[in-house]
Design an enzyme around this catalytic site. Structure first.
Site, short mmCIF file in Angstrom:
data_model
loop_
_atom_site.label_atom_id
_atom_site.label_comp_id
_atom_site.label_asym_id
_atom_site.label_seq_id
_atom_site.Cartn_x
_atom_site.Cartn_y
_atom_site.Cartn_z
N ASP A 43 4.39 -14.02 -13.66
CA ASP A 43 4.77 -14.95 -15.02
C ASP A 43 5.73 -13.98 -15.80
OD1 ASP A 43 4.58 -16.82 -16.68
OD2 ASP A 43 2.77 -16.21 -17.75
N ASP A 45 6.83 -14.61 -19.35
CA ASP A 45 6.42 -14.10 -21.03
C ASP A 45 5.05 -13.92 -21.07
OD1 ASP A 45 9.08 -15.29 -21.59
OD2 ASP A 45 8.39 -17.25 -21.69
#
Length: 171
Positions: A43, A45
């Site tokens: 991922d 952020d």
């Protein structure tokens, strides 16, 4: 040969002639043994960079502690490295697709300064509560759904059994 109209190239790496059916069949094993690698699906952020609300401005970009060391370790272990990220801010008009692309370019440039290279990026701009009607949907690509992962696995020679996903939320 005497007229020097033929030459050759010495390969000190993987080379496989698939000119016959026998060698063509052997090529699958060659690919599996030499190109198939595990992948790290990350991922963006909250995992690679700090995550405060909707992040898209370069001045808000800060790598998380340990990211460079971790990515270098993954590269050393011959992992493919992919970013797989939901970007609902596009659908909610918090930032534009162009803002996302520019931020992503900045991130990749910053990582390249450390000789870290991301193999591919997939993102989902959709959200069920979107402000932009064409992006207002509950799609197959929005995590925790798996479309982005499946696209990467179908495109890259990935060993899924040895791959990992790193996120900042259980979902």
């Amino acid at each position: 040969i005497e007229k020097k109209k033929i030459n050759g190239v010495y390969y000190n790496n993987i080379f496989h002639d698939i000119g016959t059916n026998k060698f063509f069949i052997k090529t699958n094993a060659l690919i599996d043994n030499n190109l198939t690698r595990p992948a790290a699906f990350l991922d963006r952020d909250g995992v690679i960079n700090h995550h405060e609300n909707y992040i898209f401005k370069m001045e808000d970009f800060f790598l998380r502690t340990g990211v460079i060391k971790g990515l270098k370790l993954l590269q050393k272990k011959k992992f493919y490295i992919f970013i797989v990220t939901n970007q609902a801010g596009i659908a909610k008009k918090k930032f534009s697709l162009k803002d996302f692309v520019n931020f992503q370019k900045h991130l990749l440039f910053e990582l390249s300064k450390h000789k870290i290279y991301i193999n591919d990026t997939k993102f989902c701009p959709h959200h069920p509560n979107a402000s932009i009607n064409k992006l207002k949907l509950n799609c197959d690509c929005r995590k925790p759904n798996t479309k982005m992962f499946k696209e990467l696995v179908n495109f890259w020679p990935i060993n899924s059994q040895k791959s990992i996903m790193i996120g900042d939320k259980m979902t």
